[in-house]
Write an enzyme that holds these catalytic residues in place. Structure first.
Site, PDB file in Angstrom:
ATOM      1  N   LYS A  44      34.416 -29.501   3.955  1.00 10.17           N
ATOM      2  CA  LYS A  44      35.152 -28.677   4.924  1.00 10.17           C
ATOM      3  C   LYS A  44      35.204 -29.377   6.272  1.00 10.17           C
ATOM      4  CE  LYS A  44      32.277 -25.261   4.559  1.00 10.17           C
ATOM      5  NZ  LYS A  44      31.655 -23.928   4.779  1.00 10.17           N
ATOM      6  N   TYR A  57      29.309 -34.145  39.296  1.00  4.60           N
ATOM      7  CA  TYR A  57      29.567 -32.818  39.848  1.00  4.60           C
ATOM      8  C   TYR A  57      28.270 -32.048  40.101  1.00  4.60           C
ATOM      9  CZ  TYR A  57      34.454 -33.423  38.360  1.00  4.60           C
ATOM     10  OH  TYR A  57      35.731 -33.872  38.184  1.00  4.60           O
TER      11      TYR A  57
END
Length: 364
Positions: free
Chosen positions: A46, A259
């Protein structure tokens, strides 16, 4: 290491960051599982083989003798047929009514999880005069998809006697495989529900149960994460994550990086930037908590991980250069260490890496 080929991601073809997939490790993992489990294996592929590239891995597994493949969607199954897969492909998830004909035309086995499906499929098969392969999913405690184990005897009889549906197997899904007591309860419910079908293909075990509970193996097991070498120490991770240094700069003492100034240099430092960020699957919450490797030397990731870039403190390295490689994940830096920090599972994190990063396939 030999590079066999490179594939593009969904959005990127030219990156100085990439995922490496070791195909030799895949082969060794499959053989180890095969020798240990001693029963047939359905390879669960999957989500593009958990981000590893199903179109590349599945032909190898088919050659090695895997019994079948388990996918989540019709599109995943069709992609495998287009990649040359001839053996059975089972859609383990839900299949919408309007897509049934695509299953027939691509010889995909549909999972039955409701009475309504049986009626719909029989009507369509009768109309088109062909027999449809199906597997029956029994709900024994997952409470997601499946026919309740207390109500499935008639369904099993109807499917067995159907002129238009060919029952290929019956299975259930363990909700907490590492909890043996509840798994045993689910197994008891499963055995009771399908006791009248001794010859059918039966499967209940995921990788963990297949490895640890011999009585859960029946005549088929479903292995996913184990094939990719995650979560089991005797298996080898296939995946490595690497990027090239794009910039090296000096950062003075008390200056921040990235940041929100989450990291400040305690001394004059040398900082390297690599072009990998949270848009590539590296969770921002890993900022300042993970490491990289440069020529086998561990280096600290520093500052907030940004959308496209991540920084490392390389102050202690000898003569690093722009273009040199920093490794973020490999056998020494397993994805499980990230999962532990984030309180999640390795499955989730390796699936994220396929969004923008090209894949490079190698053999050792």
């Amino acid at each position: 290491m030999t590079v066999t080929h490179r594939t593009h991601s969904l959005t990127s073809t030219q990156r100085d960051a990439w995922v490496e997939i070791n195909l030799s490790a895949l082969e060794r993992n499959f053989k180890k599982l095969q020798e240990l489990i001693k029963t047939k294996i359905m390879a669960v592929v999957k989500a593009d083989a958990y981000g590893h590239g199903a179109a590349t891995l599945c032909p190898i597994l088919q050659r090695l003798g895997v019994d079948s493949f388990g996918v989540a969607t019709i599109d995943e199954g069709i992609a495998l047929r287009q990649a040359g897969i001839k053996i059975p492909i089972v859609i383990l998830g839900a299949t919408p009514l309007w897509a049934y004909e695509s299953c027939f035309s691509n010889n995909l086995t549909i999972t039955i999880y409701s009475i309504e499906q049986i009626n719909q499929l029989e009507e369509l098969a009768q109309k088109n005069k062909f027999k449809i392969p199906v597997q029956l999913k029994i709900d024994t405690g997952m409470n997601r998809l499946g026919i309740d184990y207390n109500e499935c005897l008639k369904t099993i009889t109807d499917l067995t006697n159907s002129k238009y549906l060919e029952l290929k197997g019956v299975f259930t899904h363990l909700s907490d495989a590492k909890n043996y007591d509840f798994s045993k309860i689910q197994k008891g419910r499963f055995d009771k529900a399908c006791q009248s079908m001794p010859l059918l293909q039966k499967h209940i075990a995921n990788t963990y149960a297949a490895i640890n509970y011999s009585d859960f193996r029946y005549n088929l097991v479903r292995t996913g994460i184990g094939l990719y070498g995650q979560e089991f120490n005797f298996l080898e991770p296939l995946i490595s994550l690497k990027g090239r240094i794009t910039r090296i700069q000096k950062v003075l003492k008390d200056e921040p990086v990235s940041y929100e100034r989450t990291w400040t240099a305690k001394k004059d430092s040398i900082i390297a930037t690599v072009p990998i960020g949270y848009a590539d699957g590296i969770d921002r919450k890993l900022s300042n908590k993970i490491f990289g490797l440069y020529n086998n030397k561990k280096i600290q990731q520093v500052g907030a991980i940004t959308m496209d870039q991540t920084m490392f403190d390389i102050s202690e390295l000898k003569d690093p250069k722009v273009g040199d490689v920093i490794t973020l994940l490999n056998n020494e830096l397993p994805v499980s260490s990230w999962a532990e920090i984030l309180n999640t599972i390795s499955y989730e994190l390796i699936c994220r890496l396929k969004i923008r990063l090209p894949r490079v396939y190698t053999r050792d």
